[in-house]
Design a protein around this motif. Structure first.
Motif: not given
Length: 556
Positions: A221-230
Motif C-alpha cells: 500500500g506504500i507506492a515505491d515508484l509512481t508515474t503521473t500524467h497531467m
C-alpha cells in the motif's frame, strides 16, 4: 508542545559549494526561529544564521538543542516560548508534514509570519484553513518549494517566458534515487511536490486531468515508484516519474516546445545544469523528420538555492510582499498530490474541472474555547467541554462528557475517563490516569518524578499515579507520584498524599492520614456507616476496606 524534527530527504536538497549570497539586500532586521532541527532543519538553521536572521531554535531533543544553541549562539526555546516572544517575527517549520497546518495556524494567530516546508498540509481543507488564518491576520506564509528558487530553474522559466522554446507542448520530470524508504507516505508525496511546483509554474495553471499509477514492493500500500500524467487546458501535457528503487540518482526536468527543448539536470555541474537543444521537427512530404542541433549550455549564476529561498522569505516579511511560493501556490501543489492519490487508489483518471470542492471537515464531537489548544493525536469524547487557555497534548485520551476548566494542561500520554471534572489550573502529566467520574479541584497538583532536577533528564523515571473511579481531590491538594487513589476516595483540600489511599477513605493533612470514610455519594459516614444522603449502608471488611452492604432485596 513537543516538536519532532522533520527527517529531510537528501533528494530535496540541491546544494552548491559556491560562496553564500551576501546579506546586503536586507533592510530592517527580520528575526526568525527554526522549529525542528533535524537533517533538513539544520540546513535552514545554517542559512538563516548566515543571513543574520536566526533568533532561536526549537528542537525536541535536549542534547541536539543544546548542541545547536552553542554552535549558533542562539537560545533553544519550547514552541510556546517562540510564539510568545515579540522579538521573533517569523517561524520556520521543518517538522513532520502532519504537523504543518496546525503549527502554522498557531504561529499565525500568535502574530508570526510562517515559512513551512513542503507539503503545506496533508489535506486541502487544512491548507485552506492556513490561508484563511493568514488572510485574517495579515501574515506572510511561504511554502518551501525549493526548486522554484534554483538559479537554473529561474533561468529556464525566463527562457519559456521569452519564447525561446516556442509554444510549450510537453514537460516531464524524473526524480529517482535508491532510498530513503518510508512506511508512512508514498514516494509521490515524498519526492514529487518540487516537480509539481515547477511544472505548474511553467504551464501557468492547474491541470484539468491527473492520472497516476503506483507500484508497491517494500510495504503493502506504500507506492515505491509512481508515474503521473497531467493534461492542461492550454494543450500542454506533463509527466512525473518518481522512484526510490532506482539504481542511480537522477533529478531532471525536460521542457519540450515547438521551437526548441531544454533540460534542467541538477546532477550536472553548474556549467551544464541548464542546456538548450534547438532541435526542430521538419515536415517533408507529409512526414515529420528530426532536425537536430548542437546543445547550447545556458549560463547560470551559481548560488545555493536554499540561501536564495531564505533570503526571499526575509525580503517578503520585511517588505510585505507576496512570496513566489505562497500559500495559494502550496494549495495548488496539494490539489495535484491529492488527485494523484485518488487516481492511484481508484485506477482511474481524476478530472479536476468537475471535482466537487473539498468538503469541510466535520465539527469535532467536543467543544473547545477559541483559546484552547488541542494537539494532533489527541482523542476527545463527545460532549466534553474544554475552556479558556487549556492545552490537550498529543496521545492524550479524554472520555465523554468531561469538563476541563481554565488553564488546564493534560498530556502527553494521559488517559482521562468519562464524566470527569478537572477544575482550573490543574496539570495532568504522563503517568497520571483518571478513571470515570473523577473530580480534580482547583490547583490540585500531580507529580510524576520523586527527585526532579532541572538539569537532569528523568523521563524514563516517571511513576504511575492511578486515580480510581469516582474519586475526589480537593483544591490545592498534592498527590505525590507512585501512589494510587482508590475508587470513591476523598482527598481533602490542601492535603499532601504520600502513600496509597484506600477506596472510600477520607484523608487530610500533611502527610495525609485517613480521618474517616466517604460514601459513593460523597458524604462522610458516621459511626453507623450509613450514607445520610442515600441511606446506603456500608460495613468494614478489615481495617482499611469499606464495602457496601448489599441487601437481599437489592439482589432480588
Amino acid at each position: 508542545m513537543t516538536i519532532i524534527s522533520k527527517e529531510a530527504e537528501k533528494d530535496d536538497a540541491p546544494k552548491s559549494d559556491v560562496a553564500p549570497v551576501p546579506n546586503s539586500t536586507l533592510g530592517p532586521a527580520v528575526r526568525v526561529a527554526v522549529v525542528g532541527c533535524g537533517y533538513w532543519g539544520i540546513n535552514l538553521v545554517r542559512n538563516f544564521h548566515a543571513l543574520g536572521a536566526l533568533a532561536a531554535i526549537s528542537e525536541a531533543s535536549p542534547t541536539r538543542a543544546d548542541e545547536l544553541s552553542r554552535q549558533f549562539e542562539v537560545p533553544a526555546l519550547p514552541f510556546e516560548a517562540v510564539l510568545a516572544d515579540p522579538a521573533i517575527h517569523a517561524v520556520v517549520l521543518a517538522t513532520p508534514a502532519e504537523t504543518h497546518a496546525a503549527l502554522a495556524i498557531r504561529a499565525i494567530e500568535a502574530g508570526k509570519h510562517v515559512f513551512v516546508e513542503k507539503p503545506l498540509a496533508l489535506a486541502e481543507t487544512d491548507a485552506a484553513m492556513v490561508r484563511r488564518a493568514a488572510e485574517a491576520h495579515g501574515r506572510v506564509v511561504m511554502v518551501g518549494h525549493l526548486l522554484q528558487y534554483h538559479p537554473a530553474f529561474l533561468r529556464l522559466k525566463q527562457m519559456v517566458a521569452e519564447g525561446r522554446l516556442g509554444r510549450l507542448r510537453y514537460v516531464y520530470s524524473n526524480r529517482l534515487n535508491l532510498g530513503k524508504f518510508r512506511n508512512t507516505e508514498n514516494v509521490f508525496w515524498s519526492f514529487a511536490p518540487h516537480d509539481i511546483s515547477m511544472i505548474l509554474a511553467l504551464t501557468g495553471g492547474p491541470p484539468d486531468r491527473v492520472h497516476a499509477v503506483g507500484h508497491s514492493f517494500l510495504y503493502t500500500g506504500i507506492a515505491d515508484l509512481t508515474t503521473t500524467h497531467m493534461t492542461f487546458r492550454n494543450g500542454i501535457s506533463g509527466h512525473i516519474h518518481v522512484s526510490w528503487l532506482h539504481p542511480v540518482k537522477e533529478q531532471k526536468l525536460v521542457v519540450v516546445g515547438d521551437a526548441g527543448m531544454a533540460v534542467f539536470n541538477d546532477g550536472e555541474p553548474w556549467a551544464s545544469k541548464l542546456m538548450l537543444y534547438p532541435h526542430r521537427v521538419d515536415w517533408r512530404d507529409g512526414m515529420p523528420e528530426p532536425n537536430k542541433a548542437d546543445a547550447i549550455p545556458i549560463e547560470v549564476l551559481p548560488a545555493e538555492p536554499l540561501r536564495l529561498e531564505c533570503l526571499h522569505f526575509l525580503d517578503c516579511v520585511r517588505d510585505g510582499k507576496q512570496p513566489r511560493t505562497d500559500v495559494t501556490e502550496g494549495i495548488g501543489v496539494l490539489a495535484v498530490l491529492e488527485a494523484a492519490q485518488r487516481s492511484m487508489k481508484s485506477g482511474a483518471a481524476v478530472d479536476l474541472t468537475t471535482a466537487e470542492p473539498a468538503a469541510a471537515p466535520p465539527p469535532p464531537p467536543y467543544t473547545a474555547h477559541a483559546t484552547a489548544c488541542v494537539d494532533d493525536g489527541a482523542a476527545i469524547g463527545a460532549g466534553t467541554k474544554i475552556w479558556h487557555f487549556s492545552h490537550i497534548l498529543k496521545n492524550t485520551v479524554i472520555g465523554r462528557d468531561c469538563t476541563i476548566g481554565q488553564n488546564v494542561v493534560i498530556g502527553p500520554n494521559v488517559t482521562v475517563g468519562d464524566r470527569c471534572k478537572i477544575q482550573n489550573n490543574v496539570s495532568l502529566y504522563a503517568g497520571v490516569t483518571l478513571e470515570d467520574g473523577v473530580f480534580c479541584g482547583p490547583s490540585c497538583v500531580f507529580t510524576n518524578v520523586n527527585n526532579p532536577r532541572a538539569e537532569v533528564e528523568r523521563k524514563d523515571e516517571f511513576r504511575p499515579t492511578p486515580v480510581g473511579r469516582g474519586a475526589t481531590i480537593g483544591a490545592n491538594a498534592t498527590i505525590v507520584c507512585g501512589h494510587s487513589l482508590g475508587a470513591y476516595s476523598f482527598v481533602a483540600a490542601g492535603a499532601v498524599v504520600t502513600k496509597d489511599v484506600p477506596p472510600h477513605a477520607l484523608v487530610a493533612g500533611n502527610p495525609a492520614r485517613r480521618i474517616g470514610w466517604m460514601s459513593h455519594a460523597g458524604e462522610k459516614l458516621g459511626p453507623d456507616l450509613v450514607c445520610p444522603r442515600t441511606g446506603t449502608r456500608y460495613r468494614l471488611d478489615g481495617p482499611n476496606r469499606l464495602v457496601e452492604v448489599v441487601e437481599e432485596a437489592k439482589i432480588a
